[in-house]
Design a protein around this motif. Structure first.
Motif, PDB file in Angstrom:
ATOM      1  N   TYR A   1     -10.472  -2.845  -4.355  1.00  0.00           N
ATOM      2  CA  TYR A   1     -10.093  -1.607  -5.026  1.00  0.00           C
ATOM      3  C   TYR A   1      -8.626  -1.287  -4.747  1.00  0.00           C
ATOM      4  CZ  TYR A   1     -10.556   3.230  -6.613  1.00  0.00           C
ATOM      5  OH  TYR A   1     -10.400   4.419  -7.267  1.00  0.00           O
ATOM      6  N   GLY A   2      -8.204  -1.559  -3.518  1.00  0.00           N
ATOM      7  CA  GLY A   2      -6.809  -1.332  -3.157  1.00  0.00           C
ATOM      8  C   GLY A   2      -5.875  -2.164  -4.013  1.00  0.00           C
TER       9      GLY A   2
ATOM     10  N   THR B   1      -5.848  -0.922  -7.684  1.00  0.00           N
ATOM     11  CA  THR B   1      -5.143   0.323  -7.953  1.00  0.00           C
ATOM     12  C   THR B   1      -3.660   0.213  -7.615  1.00  0.00           C
ATOM     13  OG1 THR B   1      -5.776   1.144  -5.769  1.00  0.00           O
ATOM     14  CG2 THR B   1      -7.130   1.853  -7.628  1.00  0.00           C
ATOM     15  N   PHE B   2      -3.273  -0.852  -6.910  1.00  0.00           N
ATOM     16  CA  PHE B   2      -1.864  -0.986  -6.517  1.00  0.00           C
ATOM     17  C   PHE B   2      -1.001  -1.413  -7.698  1.00  0.00           C
ATOM     18  CE2 PHE B   2       1.837  -3.159  -4.835  1.00  0.00           C
ATOM     19  CZ  PHE B   2       2.264  -2.268  -3.888  1.00  0.00           C
ATOM     20  N   TYR B   3      -1.468  -2.380  -8.463  1.00  0.00           N
ATOM     21  CA  TYR B   3      -0.642  -2.932  -9.533  1.00  0.00           C
ATOM     22  C   TYR B   3      -0.823  -2.171 -10.826  1.00  0.00           C
ATOM     23  CZ  TYR B   3       0.160  -6.694  -6.326  1.00  0.00           C
ATOM     24  OH  TYR B   3       0.524  -7.399  -5.234  1.00  0.00           O
ATOM     25  N   LYS B   4       0.305  -1.832 -11.439  1.00  0.00           N
ATOM     26  CA  LYS B   4       0.254  -1.087 -12.690  1.00  0.00           C
ATOM     27  C   LYS B   4      -0.358  -1.919 -13.809  1.00  0.00           C
ATOM     28  CE  LYS B   4       2.957   2.896 -13.180  1.00  0.00           C
ATOM     29  NZ  LYS B   4       4.192   3.516 -13.638  1.00  0.00           N
TER      30      LYS B   4
END
Ligand code: SF4
Ligand code: SF4
Ligand code: SF4
Ligand code: FES
Ligand code: FES
Lengths: 223, 283
Positions: free
Chosen positions: B54-55, B58-61
């Motif tokens: 999940y990290g 959600t980190f990469y656009k």
């Protein structure tokens, strides 16, 4: 063994130790925030800065992540280090002034004011809770999400994690909230802030309005 | 896409020792977003904590956890576009659509996003709607872009019209137009100039759709050879000493008819080097 000097004092330490460990071994105090014995170094807060090298090549590094090198010259309290450290504390105060840990740090280093826009963040993104959860509790229930301004800590999809052990370890290490909240036993609650909300946060369907830094709150879920 | 398809992607990628990002990229390509169920599967199959997956997601656009709308509008907020007032345009879109950047309208029609630099800084602020580029966008143009997008003017086929800048050029020496409206290439008037090599002189034709580079010649010139390109009206050479970044051959320089800059193409046959230099009208 590796030989280095810290504040002019020669010391030899085991290969692979960090400057922080060597300095603490010699008894030189270095303040830390995101460092915790038993958890891997992370280097998030930069509070543990020290100066290495000499002359124009001298630079500031985070001692908790910097491995010792042969012949390294370290200063743990040079003017530059003290200035940088106080600046970091000011910035921490600007983002999370309600934290007891940060208040204590400020007082210990004589920082009385901060010059930045005041915010009241619930989290300083030190990552202690994440490391606690995965390295000591072997749960991996919480993690970093998003990036930049939106970076936050919590469970995937903001729903109760099915691997969380409800051990409270994450809250125990957290320097920002230090809640160790036991609202399910109100007489033991630390801050009681959530009990004073109407309705109490434990009855809320949405986690949005809670007092706690965790979204969703793990303590609340100890049923 | 069903569970089996996702399992396939995960298995295929773990066999190649590909990382989480490769798996997520492929799932996103298939499903157009990353469904919760898929992320849970990735965690289970790779043995990594869901919190890590999940990290990353959600980190990469480039990853989206929400389904995208039928049309996609992106406004550039890169440095160059930003200083030219892109923020106003973003606000205008948000207001008109009633959503924040990164969200999709409730009717699932339009997803509005901001991006950081589309590589066309000189033409900023840039807005891209379904693969169609708009240059020098002002807040006033926003309504028009939205209307056309809703009507599906730009289709949603991203590959089509990836470089829709139509250019109009003239000779830097005599100033006469080099456009030939009688013969169109890709549905637009073409650029007609003179090409010569080894004593053979004839016409050369270039599409005016910037980015679609293919020069055709009257004569069969050998591949990988330098052609002299010149004005069909005043016969002055277009070579001005600048060199192609792709192959180092001389570039032929023409002026944009509106005086806003220059258009350069490589003189070597077969080389696709070409560039648009806005704001450099002086030659
Ligand atoms: S309470 Fe849950 S999230 Fe916190 S450390 Fe324990 S297992 Fe991890
Ligand atoms: S929740 Fe607490 S422990 Fe976790 S990153 Fe934030 S400040 Fe650090
Ligand atoms: S949200 Fe949960 S942990 Fe936070 S204060 Fe309320 S009861 Fe305590
Ligand atoms: S203690 Fe070293 S960076 Fe936080
Ligand atoms: S900054 Fe917008 S295209 Fe480069």
């Amino acid at each position: 063994m590796i030989n280095l000097t810290i504040n002019g004092l020669a010391v030899s330490v085991e290969d692979g130790s960090t400057i922080l460990e060597a300095a603490r071994f010699l008894g030189f105090p270095i303040p830390t925030l995101c460092h915790h014995e038993g958890l891997s170094p992370y280097g998030a807060c930069r509070l543990c800065v020290v100066e290495i090298g000499e002359g124009p090549g001298a630079r500031l590094v985070s001692s908790c992540t910097y491995p010792v090198e042969e012949g390294l010259k370290v200063r743990t309290a040079s003017e530059r280090v003290v200035r940088a450290r106080r600046m970091i504390i000011e910035l921490l105060l600007a983002s999370c002034p309600q934290s007891k840990v940060i208040q204590d740090l400020a007082s210990a280093h004589g920082v009385r004011t901060q010059r930045f826009r005041q915010e009241y963040d619930d989290c300083i993104l030190c990552g202690l809770c994440v490391r606690m959860c995965s390295e000591q509790m072997m749960a991996g229930a919480i993690g970093f999400r998003g990036r930049g301004e939106e970076r936050s800590i919590g469970t995937p999809f903001d729903v109760q994690s099915d691997v969380c052990r409800f051990c409270g370890g994450c809250m125990y290490v957290c320097p920002a909230c230090q809640l160790r909240c036991t609202y399910n036993q109100p007489e033991k609650a630390v801050c009681n802030a959530c009990a004073n909300l109407a309705p109490p946060c434990i009855q809320k369907e949405k986690y949005g309005d809670m007092m706690c830094y965790m979204n969703p709150c793990v303590a609340c879920e100890i049923k | 896409m069903d569970k089996k398809g996702i399992l396939d992607i995960i298995q295929r990628n773990s066999k190649n020792h590909a990382g989480i990002i490769a798996i997520l990229e492929e799932i996103q390509e298939e499903c157009s977003y990353l469904p919760e169920e898929a992320l849970r599967l990735v965690a289970r199959e790779t043995g990594r904590p869901l919190a890590d997956i999940y990290g990353v997601a959600t980190f990469y656009k480039a990853f989206s956890l929400k389904p995208k709308g039928r049309h996609c509008i992106s406004a550039c907020l890169g440095t160059a576009c930003h200083v030219r007032g892109a923020q106003k345009i973003v606000e205008e879109f948000s207001q008109e659509l009633g959503i924040k950047p990164g969200e999709t309208t409730p009717d699932n029609e339009i997803t509005f996003e901001t991006v950081n630099c589309l590589g066309a800084c000189a033409l900023g602020p840039i807005v891209v709607s379904d693969g169609h580029y708009f240059a020098n966008v002002t807040a006033r143009k926003v309504g028009e872009i939205l209307r056309d997008t809703r009507e599906g003017t730009f289709g949603s086929d991203k590959a089509e019209e990836a470089h829709p800048f139509l250019i109009e050029v003239s000779c830097p020496r005599c100033g006469k137009s080099l456009m030939d409206s009688e013969t169109s290439v890709h549905g637009h008037p073409s650029i007609l100039i003179t090409a010569s090599m080894n004593g053979k002189t004839g016409w050369a034709r270039i599409p005016s759709l910037y980015g679609h580079f293919s020069r055709t010649h009257e004569h069969d010139f050998p591949a990988d050879a330098i052609v002299q390109l010149s004005c069909p009206h005043c016969a002055s050479s277009f070579q001005d000493g600048s060199r192609c970044v792709e192959c180092g051959a001389p570039l032929a320089t023409m002026r944009l008819a509106d005086g806003s800059g220059v258009f350069r193409i490589c003189t070597r046959t077969g080389c696709e080097g070409h560039l648009l230099d806005i704001g450099r009208a002086e030659l």
